[in-house]
Design a protein around this motif. Structure first.
Motif, PDB file in Angstrom:
ATOM      1  N   PHE A   1       0.833  -1.195   0.000  1.00  0.00           N
ATOM      2  CA  PHE A   1       0.000   0.000   0.000  1.00  0.00           C
ATOM      3  C   PHE A   1       0.873   1.252   0.000  1.00  0.00           C
ATOM      4  N   ASP A   2       1.843   1.289   0.900  1.00  0.00           N
ATOM      5  CA  ASP A   2       2.717   2.463   0.978  1.00  0.00           C
ATOM      6  C   ASP A   2       3.494   2.653  -0.324  1.00  0.00           C
ATOM      7  N   THR A   3       3.939   1.524  -0.923  1.00  0.00           N
ATOM      8  CA  THR A   3       4.679   1.612  -2.181  1.00  0.00           C
ATOM      9  C   THR A   3       3.795   2.170  -3.295  1.00  0.00           C
TER      10      THR A   3
ATOM     11  N   ALA B   1      -5.943  15.895  -1.673  1.00  0.00           N
ATOM     12  CA  ALA B   1      -6.734  16.108  -0.458  1.00  0.00           C
ATOM     13  C   ALA B   1      -7.486  14.841  -0.071  1.00  0.00           C
ATOM     14  N   GLN B   2      -8.048  14.163  -1.048  1.00  0.00           N
ATOM     15  CA  GLN B   2      -8.817  12.953  -0.763  1.00  0.00           C
ATOM     16  C   GLN B   2      -7.928  11.837  -0.235  1.00  0.00           C
ATOM     17  N   MET B   3      -6.734  11.709  -0.785  1.00  0.00           N
ATOM     18  CA  MET B   3      -5.823  10.676  -0.296  1.00  0.00           C
ATOM     19  C   MET B   3      -5.366  10.968   1.127  1.00  0.00           C
ATOM     20  N   ALA B   4      -5.217  12.247   1.438  1.00  0.00           N
ATOM     21  CA  ALA B   4      -4.774  12.618   2.784  1.00  0.00           C
ATOM     22  C   ALA B   4      -5.877  12.401   3.805  1.00  0.00           C
ATOM     23  N   GLU B   5      -7.138  12.618   3.391  1.00  0.00           N
ATOM     24  CA  GLU B   5      -8.249  12.554   4.337  1.00  0.00           C
ATOM     25  C   GLU B   5      -8.891  11.172   4.407  1.00  0.00           C
ATOM     26  N   GLY B   6      -8.684  10.348   3.395  1.00  0.00           N
ATOM     27  CA  GLY B   6      -9.320   9.031   3.378  1.00  0.00           C
ATOM     28  C   GLY B   6      -8.810   8.152   4.508  1.00  0.00           C
ATOM     29  N   VAL B   7      -9.716   7.516   5.216  1.00  0.00           N
ATOM     30  CA  VAL B   7      -9.355   6.680   6.364  1.00  0.00           C
ATOM     31  C   VAL B   7     -10.158   5.386   6.325  1.00  0.00           C
ATOM     32  N   LEU B   8      -9.489   4.280   6.562  1.00  0.00           N
ATOM     33  CA  LEU B   8     -10.141   2.984   6.704  1.00  0.00           C
ATOM     34  C   LEU B   8     -10.411   2.768   8.186  1.00  0.00           C
ATOM     35  N   ARG B   9     -11.659   2.522   8.548  1.00  0.00           N
ATOM     36  CA  ARG B   9     -12.039   2.454   9.963  1.00  0.00           C
ATOM     37  C   ARG B   9     -12.348   1.016  10.389  1.00  0.00           C
ATOM     38  N   VAL B  10     -11.821   0.668  11.561  1.00  0.00           N
ATOM     39  CA  VAL B  10     -12.042  -0.650  12.160  1.00  0.00           C
ATOM     40  C   VAL B  10     -12.621  -0.442  13.550  1.00  0.00           C
TER      41      VAL B  10
ATOM     42  N   GLN C   1       4.439   1.076  15.918  1.00  0.00           N
ATOM     43  CA  GLN C   1       3.651   0.614  17.053  1.00  0.00           C
ATOM     44  C   GLN C   1       2.319   0.009  16.599  1.00  0.00           C
ATOM     45  N   GLY C   2       2.354  -0.607  15.422  1.00  0.00           N
ATOM     46  CA  GLY C   2       1.203  -1.354  14.936  1.00  0.00           C
ATOM     47  C   GLY C   2       0.150  -0.536  14.238  1.00  0.00           C
ATOM     48  N   VAL C   3       0.401   0.766  14.030  1.00  0.00           N
ATOM     49  CA  VAL C   3      -0.604   1.621  13.414  1.00  0.00           C
ATOM     50  C   VAL C   3      -0.291   1.800  11.938  1.00  0.00           C
ATOM     51  N   GLU C   4      -1.194   1.330  11.091  1.00  0.00           N
ATOM     52  CA  GLU C   4      -1.028   1.519   9.657  1.00  0.00           C
ATOM     53  C   GLU C   4      -1.433   2.934   9.273  1.00  0.00           C
ATOM     54  N   ASP C   5      -0.765   3.468   8.266  1.00  0.00           N
ATOM     55  CA  ASP C   5      -1.119   4.789   7.773  1.00  0.00           C
ATOM     56  C   ASP C   5      -2.544   4.768   7.228  1.00  0.00           C
ATOM     57  N   GLN C   6      -3.335   5.758   7.634  1.00  0.00           N
ATOM     58  CA  GLN C   6      -4.709   5.943   7.179  1.00  0.00           C
ATOM     59  C   GLN C   6      -5.633   4.783   7.572  1.00  0.00           C
ATOM     60  N   VAL C   7      -5.328   4.166   8.705  1.00  0.00           N
ATOM     61  CA  VAL C   7      -6.223   3.184   9.318  1.00  0.00           C
ATOM     62  C   VAL C   7      -6.561   3.671  10.718  1.00  0.00           C
ATOM     63  N   GLU C   8      -7.829   3.660  11.046  1.00  0.00           N
ATOM     64  CA  GLU C   8      -8.275   4.074  12.376  1.00  0.00           C
ATOM     65  C   GLU C   8      -8.929   2.884  13.069  1.00  0.00           C
ATOM     66  N   VAL C   9      -8.467   2.579  14.268  1.00  0.00           N
ATOM     67  CA  VAL C   9      -9.054   1.511  15.085  1.00  0.00           C
ATOM     68  C   VAL C   9      -9.749   2.168  16.274  1.00  0.00           C
ATOM     69  N   ALA C  10     -11.008   1.793  16.512  1.00  0.00           N
ATOM     70  CA  ALA C  10     -11.792   2.437  17.567  1.00  0.00           C
ATOM     71  C   ALA C  10     -12.205   1.434  18.627  1.00  0.00           C
TER      72      ALA C  10
ATOM     73  N   ASP D   1      -8.296  -3.433   1.040  1.00  0.00           N
ATOM     74  CA  ASP D   1      -9.352  -2.425   1.069  1.00  0.00           C
ATOM     75  C   ASP D   1      -8.794  -1.007   1.062  1.00  0.00           C
ATOM     76  N   ARG D   2      -7.627  -0.815   1.639  1.00  0.00           N
ATOM     77  CA  ARG D   2      -7.008   0.508   1.529  1.00  0.00           C
ATOM     78  C   ARG D   2      -6.676   0.803   0.070  1.00  0.00           C
ATOM     79  N   MET D   3      -6.219  -0.212  -0.629  1.00  0.00           N
ATOM     80  CA  MET D   3      -5.959  -0.046  -2.057  1.00  0.00           C
ATOM     81  C   MET D   3      -7.233   0.372  -2.781  1.00  0.00           C
ATOM     82  N   ALA D   4      -8.310  -0.393  -2.541  1.00  0.00           N
ATOM     83  CA  ALA D   4      -9.562  -0.154  -3.256  1.00  0.00           C
ATOM     84  C   ALA D   4     -10.173   1.186  -2.889  1.00  0.00           C
ATOM     85  N   LEU D   5     -10.147   1.518  -1.602  1.00  0.00           N
ATOM     86  CA  LEU D   5     -10.805   2.734  -1.140  1.00  0.00           C
ATOM     87  C   LEU D   5      -9.996   3.986  -1.441  1.00  0.00           C
ATOM     88  N   LEU D   6      -8.699   3.942  -1.171  1.00  0.00           N
ATOM     89  CA  LEU D   6      -7.905   5.157  -1.182  1.00  0.00           C
ATOM     90  C   LEU D   6      -7.085   5.357  -2.451  1.00  0.00           C
ATOM     91  N   LEU D   7      -6.872   4.276  -3.236  1.00  0.00           N
ATOM     92  CA  LEU D   7      -5.970   4.416  -4.369  1.00  0.00           C
ATOM     93  C   LEU D   7      -6.582   4.090  -5.726  1.00  0.00           C
TER      94      LEU D   7
END
Length: 741
Positions: A4-6, A48-57, A226-235, A384-390
């Motif tokens: 994803f990062d690549t 802007a959309q790539m910066a703001e897009g977040v995958l939520r768990v 520390q286990g946090v993926e870029d543009q992934v939010e865990v709640a 899903d990050r690929m599909a949603l954000l890229l």
């Protein structure tokens, strides 16, 4: 760096290089304006959309199932407060950040006062309002009145049907925490950040009810590694079986934004009735397809791995009744957490960890299940990050690169032709351009007209759903209210107003629970169905024009081919389908909060209930002055029953008004906006391949009349542009392969 990062890095670089390429076009002799200005604006929007897009768990489950322990173990540190209070519902969000930090988002004073007003409906005391008829907790006199009103509550009002009165606890918490929180609330910023040095301080606010009640949201930022993926939010969400139904509605609100749900079940309790209710609710909301189940096992509770396997099989079978073929994992979150922070453990916890490590079979089983869970989750998150954000951005950037190649080829041909041949080329292209213009105009006009009809149809759907006389979900609520029978107090609780308050508290709690468990899931399902309908409407409108666009491109390319001009290799046909969910997520569009529909009781008219009921209280009124509680007689029961009937009437009336507000918000702030955005997005998709033929050729035609030296300079610039364009196309092709496009 993962795939994803690549891919994202390749896309960012390609966007930057495209922007530079567009800027170079302006330097060409005879090109007075930027033929790619609209695409440059599109690139800005993509950034802007790539910066703001977040995958939520969302991590959910019942109270004490180990959700917070799981979240901490997932990130490898004791970050989230475990065992937060049940009066407030705080969703703690964890995201990637540059530094370790905790940000607390505070309610406004208006929001605090509104919640107090909501909680004080039908309160036995009538003198708690301020001189202006409102409540403002910042005023000392108002706080004193609220405190006095609480003191007047008896045991019958504080605890009913074995459940604590959440309104009383809410107000009490607000009063207790006021002195400590007021300075933060008065600060210019609506948030408070704790940096790395004081990070742990945020737990004092989250875990202490008198402070947590003032919080609206909590967001933790954890640095990379520390286990946090870029543009992934865990709640970490509140327990689904909180005694306050409003908390369940808040969880539902967050679930509507999520892409994945991790459902935690304690191995000590197994699947409880609360889990069955919540899973049924998730299924009604249409969100059951993306759930992962984690059985949070306690090594101390199980004798062997065989015991764990048996538990896993049994729980999987129970879950399968609601969610066929569930993905279930069984491991110890506490063991994983302790293993990750071994150096920070106290002697007691270290002894527990050492004991668990001696059981190699249990440890290996847990490690295997943990790895299996993390591997599968990582695959899904990456996909899903690929599909949603890229995905859509790679598509559009590739189309731009192809379009630039076409423009370079055509412009280079302008430079190479003699004046007569170039003029003929301009004339033939002008003819084709007229056809392209007509198609674009037809697409826009057709979409504009069809959009009006679609808005009418979607609006009618929303009106029917919330129709107070025929809407299925709403009429079901009316039936529930009509059939509800409040448990009447067996003895006089001291005054008529106390009795009314007790009965109303029971009624409201029952109605809120019904709304959270029945109405809100029905609303969520309705919204998903309407989203799908909007997608069908827009796609059906645009499908014939997609074919028309492809036909126009084919004719145009044939004409250019006959003139000796070869366009770029990569051809992008008009899209067959528009993904409405991607449009919604990229635009950051959210469904109006389901909790809004549950804040109806502030509209219940206290005076109407009291006036209409008090006259018939009979002997019950005489007991106001009797210090002793006595059994209620027939007249007392009739008076309370009459008050209950009036409460039902007022409750329905206030709900009708509230549903009207919610309905209009859903229509205008969500449905119509989604419809408009979908139409605009599809129109852009249809016309993007045509843009270069409409917006660039007029400027390029100016090269025909340039001097030979200027044309030679233009050829050099165009050759350089083509070399760079191919490099950009290669980058985008690599990104496309990584995303599986």
């Amino acid at each position: 760096m993962d795939s994803f990062d690549t891919a994202k890095q390749a896309l960012v670089e390609a966007g930057r290089d495209l922007d530079a390429l567009f800027e170079t076009a302006v330097t060409l002799p005879g090109v007075s304006t930027n033929p790619f200005e609209s695409w440059r604006q599109t690139l800005d929007a993509m950034k802007a959309q790539m910066a703001e897009g977040v995958l939520r768990v969302a991590v959910v489950g019942s109270i004490k199932s180990g959700k917070s322990t799981f979240v901490n173990s997932f990130f490898g540190g004791d970050y989230v407060k475990r065992g937060a209070g049940v009066v407030t519902c705080i969703v703690t969000r964890i995201r990637h950040g540059q530094d370790l930090a905790a940000t607390l988002y505070l309610k406004t004073w208006d929001e605090v006062n509104a919640e107090i007003e909501q909680a004080m409906v039908l309160f036995p005391s009538f003198d708690w309002r301020g001189a202006d008829g409102k409540i403002d907790i910042r005023r000392q006199t108002d706080r004193e009145k609220l405190g006095h009103a609480l003191e007047l509550l008896g045991d019958e009002q504080l605890i009913t049907q074995g459940t604590i009165n959440m309104n009383a606890v809410l107000i009490s918490s607000y009063l207790q925490g006021f002195d400590r929180i007021k300075d933060l609330m008065d600060a210019p910023s609506a948030s408070k950040e704790f940096g790395a040095g004081e990070f742990a301080s945020h737990k004092d606010f989250v875990g202490h009810e008198p402070l947590a009640v003032y919080l609206k949201d909590v967001c933790l930022s954890l640095p990379a590694g520390q286990g946090v993926e870029d543009q992934v939010e865990v709640a970490d969400c509140q327990g689904s079986d909180s005694p306050n139904p409003l908390h369940l509605a808040m969880i539902e609100d967050y679930l509507l934004q999520t892409h994945f749900i991790i459902y935690v079940i304690s191995s000590r309790t197994g699947v409880r009735q609360a889990d069955i209710r919540f899973l049924s609710l998730i299924k009604k909301m249409g969100l059951a397809s993306n759930i992962y189940f984690v059985i949070n096992c306690d090594f101390s509770e199980h004798e062997s791995v065989a015991d764990l396997r048996s538990l896993l099989e049994r729980i999987t079978g129970e879950i399968a009744l609601l969610r066929p073929d569930p993905e279930v994992f069984c491991f110890s979150s506490l063991f994983n957490l302790f293993s990750g922070i071994k150096d920070e453990l106290n002697d007691k916890d270290l002894a527990r960890l050492n004991q668990w490590e001696l059981d190699s079979d249990m440890r290996k089983f847990s490690d295997y299940e943990s790895k299996r869970f993390l591997d599968i989750l990582d695959q899904r998150l990456t996909h899903d990050r690929m599909a949603l954000l890229l995905k859509s951005h790679v598509d559009r950037a590739s189309m731009m690169a192809s379009g630039v190649g076409d423009w370079i080829n055509i412009t280079r041909d302008f430079v190479s032709q003699d004046a007569g041949r170039a003029e003929e080329l301009v004339r033939q292209m002008a003819v084709e351009k007229e056809g392209v213009d007509r198609i674009r105009a037809m697409v826009k006009n057709t979409l504009d007209g069809a959009l009006r009809q679609a808005r009418l149809e979607v609006g009618q759907d929303v009106d029917r759903f919330f129709d107070p006389n025929m809407g299925p979900a709403v009429t079901d609520l009316w039936e529930f209210i009509n059939q509800y029978q409040a448990p009447l107090p067996e003895t006089s609780p001291g005054s008529f107003t106390n009795a009314v308050y007790s009965v109303f508290s029971d009624l409201k709690r029952a109605v809120d629970r019904h709304m959270a468990e029945q109405l809100n899931p029905a609303v969520a399902r309705f919204v998903k169905d309407e989203e799908a309908k909007i997608g069908r409407l827009v796609n059906d409108i645009a499908r014939p024009y997609g074919t028309m666009v492809d036909g126009a491109l084919s004719r145009y390319e044939k004409t250019l081919g006959e003139m000796g001009i070869v366009l770029a290799d990569q051809k992008m046909s008009a899209p067959d389908q528009l993904d409405v969910s991607r449009v919604r997520r990229l635009a950051g569009l959210q469904v109006p909060g389901l909790t809004a529909a549950m804040r109806y009781s502030a509209r219940v008219r206290t005076e109407a209930i009291m006036r209409k009921s008090a006259y018939s209280a009979g002997s019950f009124l005489k007991r106001i002055f009797n210090k002793e509680s006595k059994p209620l007689d027939r007249n007392d029961s009739k008076a309370i029953a009459h008050a209950l009937a009036r409460m039902k009437e007022e409750t329905r009336k206030s709900l009708e008004e509230h549903f009207m507000d919610f309905r209009e918000n859903l229509k205008f702030q969500y449905m119509f906006k989604l419809l408009d955005l979908s139409a605009v997005t599809l129109q852009e998709d249809l016309s993007d391949r045509l843009k270069i033929f409409v917006e660039g050729m007029d400027q390029s035609a100016g090269l025909v009349n340039e001097t030979q030296a200027a044309k030679e300079q233009a050829r050099e610039i165009l050759a350089s542009m083509e070399t760079r364009r191919k490099e950009i196309a290669d980058k985008l092709a690599s990104a496309g392969k990584l995303t599986g496009l």
